[in-house]
Design a protein around this motif. Structure first.
Motif, PDB file in Angstrom:
ATOM      1  N   ASN A  50       0.833  -1.212   0.000  1.00  0.00           N
ATOM      2  CA  ASN A  50       0.000   0.000   0.000  1.00  0.00           C
ATOM      3  C   ASN A  50       0.865   1.259   0.000  1.00  0.00           C
ATOM      4  OD1 ASN A  50       0.887  -0.080   2.597  1.00  0.00           O
ATOM      5  ND2 ASN A  50      -1.075   0.471   3.506  1.00  0.00           N
ATOM      6  N   LEU A  52       3.216   2.399   1.744  1.00  0.00           N
ATOM      7  CA  LEU A  52       3.811   3.023   2.941  1.00  0.00           C
ATOM      8  C   LEU A  52       5.320   3.049   2.757  1.00  0.00           C
ATOM      9  CD1 LEU A  52       1.902   1.579   6.008  1.00  0.00           C
ATOM     10  CD2 LEU A  52       2.018   3.945   5.294  1.00  0.00           C
ATOM     11  N   PRO A  54       7.760   3.478  -0.238  1.00  0.00           N
ATOM     12  CA  PRO A  54       8.622   4.374   0.523  1.00  0.00           C
ATOM     13  C   PRO A  54       7.951   5.686   0.941  1.00  0.00           C
ATOM     14  CG  PRO A  54       8.925   4.761  -1.797  1.00  0.00           C
ATOM     15  CD  PRO A  54       7.782   3.787  -1.666  1.00  0.00           C
ATOM     16  N   ARG A  55       6.629   5.850   0.692  1.00  0.00           N
ATOM     17  CA  ARG A  55       6.040   7.170   0.943  1.00  0.00           C
ATOM     18  C   ARG A  55       6.154   7.578   2.408  1.00  0.00           C
ATOM     19  NH1 ARG A  55       4.150  10.031  -3.162  1.00  0.00           N
ATOM     20  NH2 ARG A  55       3.403   8.838  -4.945  1.00  0.00           N
ATOM     21  N   PHE A  56       6.048   6.619   3.299  1.00  0.00           N
ATOM     22  CA  PHE A  56       6.094   6.946   4.721  1.00  0.00           C
ATOM     23  C   PHE A  56       7.502   6.772   5.283  1.00  0.00           C
ATOM     24  CE2 PHE A  56       5.541   5.909   9.198  1.00  0.00           C
ATOM     25  CZ  PHE A  56       4.745   6.963   9.607  1.00  0.00           C
ATOM     26  N   THR A  57       8.179   5.707   4.849  1.00  0.00           N
ATOM     27  CA  THR A  57       9.469   5.390   5.454  1.00  0.00           C
ATOM     28  C   THR A  57      10.627   6.089   4.761  1.00  0.00           C
ATOM     29  OG1 THR A  57       9.668   3.541   3.956  1.00  0.00           O
ATOM     30  CG2 THR A  57       8.711   3.080   6.097  1.00  0.00           C
ATOM     31  N   THR A  73       1.189   2.143  -8.501  1.00  0.00           N
ATOM     32  CA  THR A  73       2.572   2.346  -8.085  1.00  0.00           C
ATOM     33  C   THR A  73       2.785   3.688  -7.392  1.00  0.00           C
ATOM     34  OG1 THR A  73       3.123   1.119 -10.053  1.00  0.00           O
ATOM     35  CG2 THR A  73       4.939   2.150  -8.881  1.00  0.00           C
ATOM     36  N   LEU A  74       2.144   4.724  -7.939  1.00  0.00           N
ATOM     37  CA  LEU A  74       2.445   6.063  -7.427  1.00  0.00           C
ATOM     38  C   LEU A  74       1.376   6.589  -6.469  1.00  0.00           C
ATOM     39  CD1 LEU A  74       3.731   7.589 -10.780  1.00  0.00           C
ATOM     40  CD2 LEU A  74       5.053   6.618  -8.911  1.00  0.00           C
ATOM     41  N   PRO A  77      -0.711   6.043   0.328  1.00  0.00           N
ATOM     42  CA  PRO A  77      -1.364   5.043   1.166  1.00  0.00           C
ATOM     43  C   PRO A  77      -2.829   5.396   1.415  1.00  0.00           C
ATOM     44  CG  PRO A  77       0.758   5.645   2.091  1.00  0.00           C
ATOM     45  CD  PRO A  77       0.535   6.539   0.917  1.00  0.00           C
ATOM     46  N   ARG A  78      -3.089   6.693   1.576  1.00  0.00           N
ATOM     47  CA  ARG A  78      -4.443   7.147   1.843  1.00  0.00           C
ATOM     48  C   ARG A  78      -5.413   6.766   0.735  1.00  0.00           C
ATOM     49  NH1 ARG A  78      -8.044  11.259   3.135  1.00  0.00           N
ATOM     50  NH2 ARG A  78      -9.056  11.685   1.178  1.00  0.00           N
ATOM     51  N   ALA A  81      -6.539   3.208   0.922  1.00  0.00           N
ATOM     52  CA  ALA A  81      -7.096   2.738   2.187  1.00  0.00           C
ATOM     53  C   ALA A  81      -8.282   1.803   1.991  1.00  0.00           C
ATOM     54  CB  ALA A  81      -7.510   3.934   3.040  1.00  0.00           C
ATOM     55  N   ARG A  86      -4.335  -2.689   6.166  1.00  0.00           N
ATOM     56  CA  ARG A  86      -3.055  -3.071   6.733  1.00  0.00           C
ATOM     57  C   ARG A  86      -3.159  -3.136   8.250  1.00  0.00           C
ATOM     58  NH1 ARG A  86       1.236  -0.943   9.099  1.00  0.00           N
ATOM     59  NH2 ARG A  86       3.280  -1.778   8.586  1.00  0.00           N
ATOM     60  N   GLY A 107     -11.601   4.825   9.960  1.00  0.00           N
ATOM     61  CA  GLY A 107     -11.216   4.861   8.547  1.00  0.00           C
ATOM     62  C   GLY A 107     -12.325   5.411   7.666  1.00  0.00           C
ATOM     63  N   LEU A 111     -12.555   8.760   5.076  1.00  0.00           N
ATOM     64  CA  LEU A 111     -12.885   8.700   3.657  1.00  0.00           C
ATOM     65  C   LEU A 111     -14.220   9.369   3.353  1.00  0.00           C
ATOM     66  CD1 LEU A 111     -11.696   5.201   2.500  1.00  0.00           C
ATOM     67  CD2 LEU A 111     -10.445   7.317   2.731  1.00  0.00           C
TER      68      LEU A 111
ATOM     69  N   LEU B  14      10.100   5.524  -7.616  1.00  0.00           N
ATOM     70  CA  LEU B  14       9.511   6.344  -6.565  1.00  0.00           C
ATOM     71  C   LEU B  14      10.627   6.635  -5.573  1.00  0.00           C
ATOM     72  CD1 LEU B  14       6.722   7.415  -5.933  1.00  0.00           C
ATOM     73  CD2 LEU B  14       6.259   5.354  -4.653  1.00  0.00           C
ATOM     74  N   VAL B  16      11.637   8.861  -2.407  1.00  0.00           N
ATOM     75  CA  VAL B  16      11.093   9.753  -1.382  1.00  0.00           C
ATOM     76  C   VAL B  16      12.179  10.072  -0.377  1.00  0.00           C
ATOM     77  CG1 VAL B  16       9.332  10.027   0.377  1.00  0.00           C
ATOM     78  CG2 VAL B  16       8.822   8.714  -1.672  1.00  0.00           C
ATOM     79  N   ARG B  87       2.762  11.969  10.773  1.00  0.00           N
ATOM     80  CA  ARG B  87       3.827  11.741  11.742  1.00  0.00           C
ATOM     81  C   ARG B  87       3.908  12.894  12.730  1.00  0.00           C
ATOM     82  NH1 ARG B  87       8.375  11.143   8.346  1.00  0.00           N
ATOM     83  NH2 ARG B  87       7.262   9.394   7.457  1.00  0.00           N
ATOM     84  N   VAL B 274      13.164  10.036  10.370  1.00  0.00           N
ATOM     85  CA  VAL B 274      12.667   8.679  10.436  1.00  0.00           C
ATOM     86  C   VAL B 274      13.540   7.760   9.622  1.00  0.00           C
ATOM     87  CG1 VAL B 274      10.717   7.229  10.061  1.00  0.00           C
ATOM     88  CG2 VAL B 274      10.418   9.521  10.892  1.00  0.00           C
TER      89      VAL B 274
ATOM     90  N   ASP C 228      -2.122   6.664   8.299  1.00  0.00           N
ATOM     91  CA  ASP C 228      -1.944   6.842   6.856  1.00  0.00           C
ATOM     92  C   ASP C 228      -2.637   5.728   6.091  1.00  0.00           C
ATOM     93  OD1 ASP C 228      -0.653   9.166   6.743  1.00  0.00           O
ATOM     94  OD2 ASP C 228       1.329   8.371   6.273  1.00  0.00           O
ATOM     95  N   ALA C 229      -2.426   4.495   6.579  1.00  0.00           N
ATOM     96  CA  ALA C 229      -2.963   3.350   5.849  1.00  0.00           C
ATOM     97  C   ALA C 229      -4.482   3.302   5.920  1.00  0.00           C
ATOM     98  CB  ALA C 229      -2.374   2.065   6.405  1.00  0.00           C
ATOM     99  N   ARG C 230      -5.055   4.022   6.890  1.00  0.00           N
ATOM    100  CA  ARG C 230      -6.505   4.006   7.014  1.00  0.00           C
ATOM    101  C   ARG C 230      -7.123   5.291   6.485  1.00  0.00           C
ATOM    102  NH1 ARG C 230      -6.694   2.364  13.016  1.00  0.00           N
ATOM    103  NH2 ARG C 230      -8.894   2.756  12.907  1.00  0.00           N
ATOM    104  N   GLY C 231      -6.357   6.039   5.709  1.00  0.00           N
ATOM    105  CA  GLY C 231      -6.970   7.131   4.974  1.00  0.00           C
ATOM    106  C   GLY C 231      -6.830   8.501   5.600  1.00  0.00           C
ATOM    107  N   TYR C 232      -6.003   8.623   6.655  1.00  0.00           N
ATOM    108  CA  TYR C 232      -5.843   9.959   7.215  1.00  0.00           C
ATOM    109  C   TYR C 232      -5.096  10.850   6.232  1.00  0.00           C
ATOM    110  CZ  TYR C 232      -3.973  13.899   9.707  1.00  0.00           C
ATOM    111  OH  TYR C 232      -3.642  15.167  10.068  1.00  0.00           O
ATOM    112  N   VAL C 310     -12.955  16.604   3.398  1.00  0.00           N
ATOM    113  CA  VAL C 310     -14.154  15.803   3.262  1.00  0.00           C
ATOM    114  C   VAL C 310     -14.077  14.704   4.304  1.00  0.00           C
ATOM    115  CG1 VAL C 310     -15.567  14.440   1.722  1.00  0.00           C
ATOM    116  CG2 VAL C 310     -14.114  16.236   0.812  1.00  0.00           C
TER     117      VAL C 310
END
Lengths: 528, 275, 396
Positions: A50, A52, A54-57, A73-74, A77-78, A81, A86, A107, A111, B14, B16, B87, B274, C228-232, C310
Motif C-alpha cells: 500500500n 507506505l 517508501p512514501r512513509f518510510t 505504483t504512485l 497510502p491514503r 485505504a 493493513r 477509517g 474517507l 519512486l 522519497v 507523523r 525517520v 496513513d494506511a486508514r486514509g488519514y 471531506v
C-alpha cells in the motif's frame, strides 16, 4: 489480484537493497504466508503493497504494483485505504481512538463515508468479528486477541479486497493467536478476501495458508508450496521438519497427516530412552521459595507456591495468561510485590542474587550506545571495565558496541539485557516470555545460551507459552493455574501427556513420549 | 490475470526523501501568529491601559476569557491549514500525552507544570517554533481534558505555554553541544519567570481587584498611570509567585535541562528523522 | 415526528447524553451572568441551581466526578480572596473585627502587611471571592456534564487536526501511564546500589524518562503509519487563492477582535443611540459591533480553512430540541442579568458592603431560567459501570 513487478527497494543510507527485483502474483481469495528471518525485508514487502514504503518510510523504490489490474505504483497510502487493509504487529500502538466502535468507524470517517452507511457497516463488522458485546469498551481493557480482532475490523470496515498483516500474532498468547488465525481463515473462505500475512510462528498459520512467499536474505523473493519453501526461509514447523527428514512425500503440514504417515514409525519404535532423573533439591543450594503469596488488591495472583530449583537446572513455568507466571517471577526476584513467603538462594535471603529479564527487555535500556549500557552495568556491579561487553560478545558475537540499543533486533536486545543482568553474576536467572518476537534462529541461539548458563551452575527459571521451545530448552516444567501449582515434573512427563501442552512431535507420536524432532530422528536412526 | 513483464528500464521509480517532523511557519502562518501574539499580549496587558470607567475593570477579565480562546483557535486553524502530516500529528499527540503522564512520575517537589515545561522547551527546540506553539496549546489542553480541568485559566496557560514553546524554537539554530545546553538552560530560567508573570497578570485583577473607596497597596487601580499600576503589579507578582513558585519552576527547569537535556534531545532528534 | 404530544414527550425523555456544545453554552451563559454581579444572594442562588442541574444530569463517566474538585476550588478562592484583604490590606472601613499589629513598609509606596482587620475588608473579600467561585463552579459544571471526547468529535473542520491531536493524546495517555509504571518497575531490576546525591538521582530519572520517551515516540511512528494506511490526510493541495482568502479572514478577524475588545473596554468610540430614548438599553457601544464583525470574520475564516476537508462523523451528536433548550436557558439567564445591569435597578447587582443585599423579581428569574435543563432535558445515558447505584437514586 495483486501483481508486483520487478520491485527493488533501498532505504536512504543503506548499503544494499532490502528487496531486489521482486516479482509476485497473488490470485484472488488466497491466503499467502510471508516468511523470512528477522530483518530480511518481510515488512518492506508488506509495506510496499500500500505504498507506505517508501512514501512513509522514505527510500527509493523501483518497480510496478498492480491491484486488480490498476497501476497503483504512485498512489498514496491514503488513496489505497479502501483497497488494501493493513494491520500491524502491536494492535494497541495503531489505535487512534479509544473505544471499539469509534475505532471501527475511524477509517470510514476519514474517507467521508455517509453516516448512515457507516452505522450499518460498523454493526456488520461487529457481528463478523463476534465482538458486538465489546462495542463500547475501552480498547485498553480488551485482551490481546480481542485488540487484534478490533484492529483487523478497523480496516475491514473500509471493505478492502486485500488484507496485509505484519506479524499479527507475535505479541499474542497461543489462544489469542488461534482466534486471530481462525478469523483470517473465515475471511478468506467466506468473503473471498485475499490475505497476505507475515509470521514467525509458522506453525500457527501454515495449516490455513495456500502458498508461502519466502523473503530470502539477499532480498529476493520466491513463492510456492509451503513444503518446498519453508526450509529455505529457515522457519520450519516440527511436523514439516520431521516429514522432510524422514523423506515422506508429500510432506505433511498438519499433525493429522503426519500422524497417519507415522503409523509405521510408531509401531517400529520403542519408547524414548529414559531421561536422567531430575536431581533432588539439596538443602541450602539453589533457589528455594516457600509459600509465596502475591495479591493485587483482592485478586490473588500467586496462592502460596513452593518452588525449589537446584543449581544447573532449567525450569519452565507454563500456564495460560493470568495464571500467575509473571507475578511469581517478579516475587522471586523481590522487585514485585510479595505478601507472604520466603525466597532463599543458597540458604541466604534471595535479594540481590536473582536476575530477571522482563517481557519487554527494552524497558531497561536508557543509554545511547550498547557500550555505554555495558559500562554502566560494570560500574554498578563493581566489575572491571569491559567485562559485560565481553560477556555480551560471547552471547551474540555480531553486536556493534556503538549501536543504539533500540536499533538492535529483538534477539540482540534480549541478549544485551541478559548480559547486563548477569553482570553481578547472580546465581538465579529468571526469564519472562523470552521468545516473544524471536525468529527460529534467534530461538535456537537462546536455547544454547540457556544451556550454557545451566552448565555454569546458574538456576534458570523461564515463563513461556512456547512449548516447542520449552521442550528443547528445559528439563523440568511447572504448570500454574489460578496462582497454584497444578503440575510439576520432568519435561517429558508434563508435556507429552497433556492434550494442550504437547509438542507437535508428541502429538504425532502419542502414546510414545517423544518431544522433539531431534530425539525422534536419533531413535529412528536417520542422520540428523 | 495476464502476467506482463515489462523491460526493467520502463519501471516507474519512486524516490522519497527522509521526512521531518514539524510544521511550517512561513507566509500567512507567520503573519497570523505574529498579529495574534501582538493582539493577545496587548489584551493581556489591559490592567495598564484600561481607563477608569465604572464596570470596565470588572468586565475585562471575563471578556478576555472569551476572546483569548477564540484567538488561539484562529491561530491553530491557520497553523494546521495545510494539514498536519500524520507523523507530526502523532508526535504532537504522544508528546502531549507524555507531558500529562510524566507529571506524577517526577514526583514530589515538581509542582504541576514544570515537567511540561522542560519537555516543551526541548521539543520546541528540536521540532521548531510552530510545533512548539502547537505543543504548548495541546499539552495544556490535553492535560485539562484528562483531569476535566477546563476553566477560565486555561486559555491564558495555553497562550503562555505556546509562547514558551515557540520561543524555544526561535533560539539560534546553529548552537550544539554545550552552547546549546547553555542557551536552553538560560531560556528555561527566563521562560519560567515570564510564564509566571503572565499568569500573575491574569490573576492580579481578579484577586486584587481594587476595593471601592479604600484600595489596598497592591490592588489594581483602573485608570491610574501605567507606572503606578506597574509598581503595584511588580509587588503583587513578587510576593505571590515570582519569589516562590516561579523560582521553584526556574530551578526545576535548570536541573531537568542539565540532567536530562542532552539525552532527551538525542531521543527527540532520533525520532525527528525517520530511519 | 409521529404521534401525540405525549408520545413525543416520552420520546424526548429517552436517556441520552446531550451535545457537549449545549452544556458548554449553558455553562458559559451562567458563568457570564455570575461574572456581572457581586450580589451574594444572586450568586448563591446561581450556584445552587448549577449544583442541582449537575447532580440531576451528569452521567457516570470519569469526568463527571470532577465537579467536587471545582466546588473545593471555589471555596478555596473565597478563602484566598479574604486572606488577601486581611494580609495585604485594602477596603478599610467599618468595624474593626480583629486588631492586628501592622508590619513596617517593605516596598516603596506603602506596602504593608497585616494591620486591623475590618468588616468592610472581609465583606469585600467575601463578595469578590464569591463571584470568582461562582464562575468557577459554572465552568466546572460543563466539565462534569459534557463528555470531553464528544466535544473533540464536534470540532469544526478547520480544527480537525488539533482535535485529532487531542484524541491521540487521550488515547495514548492510558498506555503511557502503563508504560511509566512498567519502566519504573523494570528499573528495580537493574542492580542499582542505593545511592544518594545528584548523580544517583540523575540516573534514576533518566532511567525512567528515556525509555518512556523512546517507547512513546516509537509508538507514534506506528500510529502514524496506521493512520496513513486508514486514509488519514487532508485532500492534497489547498489552492493559492484559498490560502489568500483564509489568511486574510483570519488576520482581519484577530485585528477586529482585538480592536473591538479595546474599544468596548476603554469606551474609545462614542456611544451610538439607536432608539430615541434616554435609557441605557437604547444605547449601543459601536465597539460591540466591531467585536461582532470580528466574530463573523472568524466564522468565515474557520469555514474557509475547513473547506478542503471531506470527512464524516460516526454517530454525530445533533442539536435537538433539548440541546437548544439548554443552550438558550443559559443565554437567557445571562440576558436577564444584562438587562437588569442596563436598567434603573443596576445597583442591586453591585451592592455595597454596608447594606444588606436584596433581589428583584427579574433577578430571581435568571436562576430559574438556568434551572430549566434539569427539567426539560432527557436524563443521561449511563455506561453501566455504576448503574445499580444510580438506579437507587444515589448520585453522590
Amino acid at each position: 489480484m495483486l501483481s508486483i513487478q520487478h520491485l527493488t527497494v533501498r532505504y536512504p543510507g543503506a548499503e544494499r537493497d532490502t528487496l531486489s527485483d521482486v516479482c509476485l502474483e497473488l490470485p484472488e481469495g488466497e491466503l499467502a504466508l510471508v516468511v523470512g528471518r528477522t530483518g530480511s525485508g518481510k515488512s518492506t514487502l508488506l509495506g510496499s503493497v500500500n505504498n507506505l514504503v517508501p512514501r512513509f518510510t522514505a527510500g527509493r523504490r523501483v518497480g510496478r504494483i498492480l491491484l486488480d489490474g490498476a497501476d497503483v505504483t504512485l498512489a498514496s497510502p491514503r488513496e489505497l485505504a479502501d483497497r488494501v487493509g493493513r494491520v500491524g504487529q502491536d494492535p494497541l500502538a495503531g489505535f487512534v481512538t479509544d473505544t471499539v466502535e469509534e475505532e471501527l468507524a475511524y477509517g470510514m470517517e476519514q474517507l467521508g463515508v455517509a453516516p448512515e452507511r457507516m452505522r450499518v457497516r460498523v454493526e456488520e463488522t461487529l457481528d463478523l468479528l463476534g465482538i458486538a458485546h465489546l462495542r463500547s469498551r475501552a480498547l485498553t481493557t480488551l485482551s490481546g486477541g480481542e485488540q487484534q480482532r478490533v484492529a483487523i475490523g478497523s480496516v475491514l470496515t473500509l471493505q478492502p479486497r486485500l488484507l496485509v498483516l505484519d506479524e499479527p500474532t507475535s505479541a499474542l498468547d497461543p489462544v489469542a493467536a488461534e482466534e486471530v488465525v481462525a478469523l483470517l481463515r473465515r475471511l478468506v473462505h467466506d468473503l473471498g478476501t485475499t490475505v497476505l500475512v507475515a509470521e514467525h510462528r509458522v506453525e500457527r498459520v501454515v495449516e490455513a495458508c495456500d502458498r508461502v512467499v519466502a523473503v530470502l536474505p539477499d532480498g529476493r523473493v520466491r513463492d510456492g508450496a509451503p513444503a518446498d519453501l519453508l526450509p529455505e526461509a529457515g522457519s520450519v514447523p516440527p511436523v514439516l521438519e520431521l516429514g522432510r527428514r524422514l523423506g515422506w512425500a508429500p510432506v505433511p503440514l498438519h499433525v493429522r497427516d503426519a500422524r497417519r504417515r507415522a503409523a509405521g514409525l510408531r509401531s517400529r519404535l520403542g519408547p524414548p530412552p529414559a531421561d536422567p532423573p531430575l536431581p533432588a533439591p539439596v538443602a541450602d543450594q539453589g533457589l528455594d521459595a516457600r509459600g509465596v503469596l502475591v495479591r493485587h488488591g483482592r485478586q490473588v495472583a500467586v496462592a502460596g507456591v513452593d518452588l525449589a530449583v537446584p543449581r544447573g537446572q532449567v525450569c519452565a513455568l507454563v500456564g495460560r495468561n493470568g495464571s500467575g507466571k509473571s507475578s511469581l517471577l517478579w516475587a522471586l526476584h523481590g522487585a514485585g510485590p510479595r505478601q507472604a513467603g520466603t525466597v532463599r538462594v543458597d540458604g541466604r535471603p534471595g535479594r540481590g542474587q536473582v536476575a530477571l529479564v522482563p517481557q519487554t527487555p527494552a524497558d531497561l535500556l536508557y543509554l545511547e550506545t550498547v557500550a555505554e549500557e555495558c559500562a554502566d552495568a560494570d560500574e554498578q556491579a563493581g566489575l572491571p571495565a569491559g567485562s559485560t561487553l565481553a560477556a555480551l560478545a560471547e552471547l551474540v558475537p555480531d553486536v556493534d558496541p556503538g549501536q543504539h540499543p533500540r536499533d538492535l533486533s529483538e534477539g540482540q536486545k534480549l541478549a544485551l539485557v541478559l548480559a547486563l543482568q548477569l553482570a553481578g553474576s547472580p546465581p538465579v536467572v529468571l526469564l519472562d516470555e523470552p521468545t516473544r518476537g524471536l525468529d527460529a534462529a534467534a530461538k535456537a541461539t537462546l536455547t544454547r545460551q540457556v544451556a550454557e548458563l545451566a552448565r555454569r551452575g546458574h538456576v534458570v527459571v523461564l515463563a513461556s507459552h512456547d512449548v516447542e521451545f520449552v521442550a528443547r530448552t528445559c528439563s523440568r516444567v511447572v504448570v500454574l493455574a489460578d496462582g497454584e501449582v497444578v503440575g510439576d515434573g520432568p519435561v517429558r512427563d508434563v508435556l507429552a501427556d497433556s492434550p494442550l501442552l504437547a509438542t507437535q512431535v508428541a502429538r504425532v507420536m502419542s502414546p510414545l513420549r517423544y518431544l522433539t524432532v531431534a530425539e525422534l530422528l536419533t531413535a529412528a536412526g536417520s542422520p540428523s | 490475470m495476464s502476467r506482463q513483464t515489462p523491460a526493467p528500464q520502463d519501471l516507474p521509480v519512486l524516490d522519497v526523501g527522509v521526512g521531518t517532523v514539524g510544521v511550517r511557519l512561513r507566509g500567512w502562518s507567520a503573519l497570523v501568529v505574529a498579529v495574534a501574539s501582538a493582539v493577545a499580549l496587548a489584551l493581556l496587558l489591559w490592567p495598564f491601559w484600561l481607563p477608569a470607567r465604572s464596570g470596565a475593570a470588572a468586565d475585562a477579565p471575563w471578556l478576555l476569557a472569551l476572546l483569548l480562546p477564540l484567538v488561539v483557535l484562529l491561530v491553530l486553524a491557520q497553523l494546521t491549514e495545510h494539514g498536519l502530516d500524520s507523523r507530526t500529528l502523532a508526535v504532537l499527540g504522544v508528546l502531549s500525552a507524555l507531558n500529562a503522564a510524566l507529571r506524577p512520575t517526577l514526583g514530589a517537589g515538581t509542582a504541576g507544570v514544570e515537567s511540561v515545561f522542560f519537555t516543551l522547551v526541548l521539543a520546541g527546540r528540536v521540532f521548531g517554533p510552530a510545533f512548539g506553539f502547537l505543543l504548548g496549546c495541546t499539552s495544556l489542553f490535553a492535560s485539562a481534558l484528562l483531569t476535566a480541568g477546563v476553566g477560565p485559566w486555561l486559555p491564558f496557560q495555553m497562550v503562555a505555554a505556546a509562547w514558551v514553546g515557540m520561543g524555544a524554537g526561535l533560539l539560534p539554530r546553529r548552537a550544539r553541544g554545550r552552547a546549546e545546553l547553555a542557551w536552553l538552560v538560560g531560556y528555561g530560567v527566563v521562560s519560567a519567570y515570564a510564564f509566571g508573570l503572565l499568569m500573575s497578570l491574569w490573576s492580579w485583577p481578579l484577586v486584587a481587584q481594587a476595593a471601592p473607596g479604600a484600595p489596598g497597596p497592591l490592588d489594581h487601580l483602573p485608570g491610574a498611570p501605567a507606572a503606578e499600576n506597574l509598581r503595584r503589579f511588580a509587588a503583587y507578582a513578587l510576593i505571590t509567585s515570582t519569589a516562590g513558585w516561579d523560582t521553584g519552576r526556574a530551578v526545576t527547569n535548570t536541573v531537568a535541562l542539565l540532567l536530562l537535556g542532552p539525552a532527551v534531545l538525542a531521543v527527540l532528534r532520533r525520532a525527528g528523522r525517520v530511519r | 415526528m409521529p404521534g401525540t404530544l405525549r408520545d413525543r414527550w416520552s420520546l424526548a425523555r429517552v436517556p441520552r447524553s446531550l451535545h457537549p456544545a449545549a452544556w458548554w453554552g449553558w455553562s458559559l451563559g451562567t458563568a457570564a451572568a455570575a461574572s456581572q454581579t457581586t450580589n451574594p444572594l444572586l450568586l448563591v442562588l446561581l450556584v445552587a441551581v448549577v449544583v442541582a442541574v449537575v447532580s440531576l444530569r451528569r452521567g457516570d463517566g470519569p469526568w463527571a466526578s470532577s465537579f467536587r474538585l471545582y466546588l473545593l476550588l471555589a471555596v478555596f478562592l473565597v478563602v484566598v480572596r479574604v486572606l488577601y484583604r486581611v494580609l495585604l490590606g485594602g477596603g478599610e472601613g467599618g468595624a474593626v473585627l480583629l486588631p492586628l499589629p501592622e508590619l513596617p513598609a517593605l516596598w516603596p509606596g506603602g506596602l504593608r502587611l497585616l494591620g486591623d482587620v475590618t468588616s468592610d475588608a472581609v465583606l469585600q473579600g467575601l463578595q469578590d471571592g464569591l463571584r470568582l467561585g461562582a464562575v468557577v463552579v459554572c465552568v466546572g459544571a460543563a466539565n462534569a456534564l459534557a463528555n470531553p471526547k464528544r466535544l473533540l468529535a464536534a470540532v469544526p473542520g478547520a480544527l480537525y487536526e488539533v482535535g485529532a491531536v487531542l484524541v491521540v493524546a487521550v488515547t495514548v495517555f492510558a498506555q503511557l501511564a502503563d508504560s511509566v509504571l512498567r519502566v519504573r518497575r523494570a528499573r528495580l531490576l537493574r542492580a542499582t546500589p542505593a545511592g544518594r546525591g545528584v548523580r544517583h538521582r540523575h540516573r534514576v530519572v533518566r532511567a525512567v524518562v528515556v525509555p518512556v520517551l523512546t517507547d512513546a515516540l516509537d509508538r507514534s511512528l506506528q500510529l502514524a503509519a496506521s493512520m496513513d494506511a486508514r486514509g488519514y490526510g487532508r485532500q492534497a493541495g489547498t489552492s493559492r487563492g484559498r490560502r489568500l482568502v483564509t489568511g486574510t479572514l483570519l488576520v482581519t478577524s484577530v485585528v477586529l477582535l482585538g480592536y473591538g475588545a479595546f474599544a468596548v473596554l476603554s469606551a474609545a468610540l462614542p456611544t451610538w443611540r439607536w432608539y430615541p430614548a434616554e435609557a441605557a438599553w437604547a444605547q449601543l457601544d459601536p465597539g460591540l459591533l466591531v467585536l461582532l464583525a470580528g466574530l463573523a470574520a472568524a466564522a468565515l475564516g474557520f469555514r474557509s480553512a475547513g473547506r478542503a476537508v471531506v470527512r464524516t462523523r460516526h454517530r454525530p451528536d445533533r442539536m435537538r430540541a433539548a440541546e437548544w433548550t439548554t443552550l438558550l436557558s443559559g443565554l437567557a439567564c445571562f440576558a436577564v442579568v444584562q438587562l437588569v445591569a442596563r436598567g434603573p435597578e443596576a445597583g442591586v447587582l453591585l451592592p455595597g458592603v454596608r447594606a444588606w443585599p436584596s433581589l428583584t423579581p427579574a433577578l430571581v428569574l435568571a436562576p430559574v431560567l438556568a434551572l430549566l435543563p434539569a427539567l426539560l432535558t432527557p436524563p443521561p445515558a449511563l455506561t453501566g459501570a455504576q448503574l445499580p447505584r444510580a438506579a437507587a437514586g444515589g448520585l453522590s
